[in-house]
Scaffold this active site. Structure first.
Site, PDB file in Angstrom:
ATOM      1  N   LYS A  76      36.106  44.026  35.879  1.00 22.63           N
ATOM      2  CA  LYS A  76      36.391  43.613  34.515  1.00 22.63           C
ATOM      3  C   LYS A  76      35.264  43.873  33.524  1.00 22.63           C
ATOM      4  O   LYS A  76      35.496  44.081  32.326  1.00 22.63           O
ATOM      5  CB  LYS A  76      36.738  42.116  34.495  1.00 22.63           C
ATOM      6  CG  LYS A  76      38.050  41.750  35.170  1.00 22.63           C
ATOM      7  CD  LYS A  76      39.227  42.101  34.313  1.00 22.63           C
ATOM      8  CE  LYS A  76      40.513  41.513  34.863  1.00 22.63           C
ATOM      9  NZ  LYS A  76      41.668  41.745  33.981  1.00 22.63           N
ATOM     10  N   ASP A 108      41.726  34.207  33.789  1.00 26.09           N
ATOM     11  CA  ASP A 108      42.016  33.673  35.117  1.00 26.09           C
ATOM     12  C   ASP A 108      40.778  33.717  35.995  1.00 26.09           C
ATOM     13  O   ASP A 108      40.847  33.379  37.167  1.00 26.09           O
ATOM     14  CB  ASP A 108      43.140  34.473  35.786  1.00 26.09           C
ATOM     15  CG  ASP A 108      44.511  34.040  35.306  1.00 26.09           C
ATOM     16  OD1 ASP A 108      44.715  32.828  35.093  1.00 26.09           O
ATOM     17  OD2 ASP A 108      45.378  34.907  35.139  1.00 26.09           O
TER      18      ASP A 108
END
Length: 373
Positions: A76, A108
């Protein structure tokens, strides 16, 4: 087609082989150079696992291991760092005397930590909204990056809504969100651009391994941003031939396969899944056109299948959490079992095909190398 998901034995599966003829524009140049200039940058491993090739009856299987990317346990940070870089540059160009901004996001787990890490390294504040179901260790890791945490008792989609509202009502805040909706698409597009570095590395590593171009690339999917980057990469190149692209998501949060089946993006109420980073109920608005036209197939898997795949990858030396192992679990579901030959044919796979699995995150317990600044 979608198998009858009401059956306990049917595989939630969608296929559109014509996707290999669809084309799109490539990602912009310069993204890989930006990442290569960051302290601690290195290509993550592309590991060949012959035992999986034997099991899956294909030529070669490679796993792109994202368990340590720039000191964090997932891919990410590629998107977060590039998007923050672009967003702050744009803000400085238009508001050179503006106050330092707070970077706001919902997560998340891994995206929020990546935003918080980027903010800390740049001397900025971060405010991260976390929905229910996120493991306490993941929340603690975000807090350790000196971010402000707001816990949301609802779903991921609700956390995104609250983060967007918070950023919109603060003069010194910028929303860095990895999903898009009408009116909020520029920053999510930059995040997708950031992920292109991962695909460029795969090209280089396959060539170094003497491998042919992949016949199948399997990617775990939440809102679809990474899948958009993968589709962009492989559908913007001359056919060699073009690989089949497979999305994999939890049965409890299968918004992409449901949207593909209906032919339009839909929002679902998600259930509980151990694949927390994939527990998303709405496809990104900018990802959807790429998923609709560029994915060859989609499959939804159970938590048990993801857990088995994670355990097997760990035994083979790959640190894999449930989300990271989803690609292997999805390919196993597609290439084995009832009607597997039909699915192989739909994907254009043969006994010599090269398969690439994107293992997008490591295990929570896996120690990570810190970046020193």
């Amino acid at each position: 087609m979608l198998d009858d998901a009401s059956s306990t034995t049917a595989l939630p599966w969608f296929a559109q082989p014509a996707a290999r003829s669809w084309t799109c524009a490539p990602a912009p140049a310069g993204v890989r150079d930006f990442h290569a200039a960051l302290p601690g940058y290195a290509s993550t491993p592309l590991t060949e696992l012959p035992s999986l090739a034997t099991e899956l009856a294909v030529g070669r299987v490679f796993v792109k291991d994202e368990s340590s990317r720039l000191g964090l346990p997932a891919f990410k940070v590629l998107g977060a760092s590039w998007a923050v870089h672009r967003a702050l540059a744009e803000r400085a160009a238009h508001r050179p005397s503006a106050e330092p901004v707070t970077l706001v996001s919902a997560t998340d787990g891994n995206h929020g930590r990546a935003v918080a890490r980027t903010a800390r390294l740049l001397g900025r504040r971060a405010h991260i909204f976390v929905p229910r179901g996120v493991h306490p260790d993941a929340v603690a890791a975000i807090a350790a990056e000196e971010a402000e945490i707001t816990r949301v008792p609802g779903s991921y989609d609700e956390a995104v809504h609250q983060a967007a509202e918070a950023a919109a009502t603060a003069a010194d805040a910028v929303l860095i969100q990895d999903t898009a909706w009408p009116g909020y698409e520029t920053i999510p597009a930059w995040i997708v651009e950031g992920y292109s570095t991962l695909c460029v590395e795969i090209d280089e590593q396959l060539a170094a391994a003497g491998a042919t171009a992949p016949g199948l690339v399997a990617v775990p999917v939440g809102v679809g941003s990474l899948a958009q980057a993968v589709v962009t990469h492989y559908r913007s190149r001359p056919p060699v031939p073009a690989p089949a692209l497979l999305s994999v998501e939890p049965e409890a949060a299968a918004c992409v396969i449901e949207s593909l089946t209906r032919g339009e993006p839909v929002s679902l109420t998600t259930g509980h899944t151990a694949m927390a980073g994939l527990n998303c109920g709405t496809p990104s608005s900018i990802a959807w056109p790429y998923l609709r036209r560029g994915l060859d197939a989609a499959v939804a898997i159970t938590d048990a299948a993801a857990a088995r795949a994670a355990g097997d990858l760990v035994e083979l030396g790959i640190s894999a959490g449930p989300c990271g192992a989803a690609a292997l679990a999805g390919v196993r579901a597609v290439l084995t079992g009832e009607s597997a030959e039909e699915r192989r044919t739909a994907l254009g796979l043969g006994p010599a095909s090269v398969v690439v699995l994107l293992c997008t995150e490591g295990t929570a317990a896996n120690p990570k190398r810190a970046i020193e600044h």
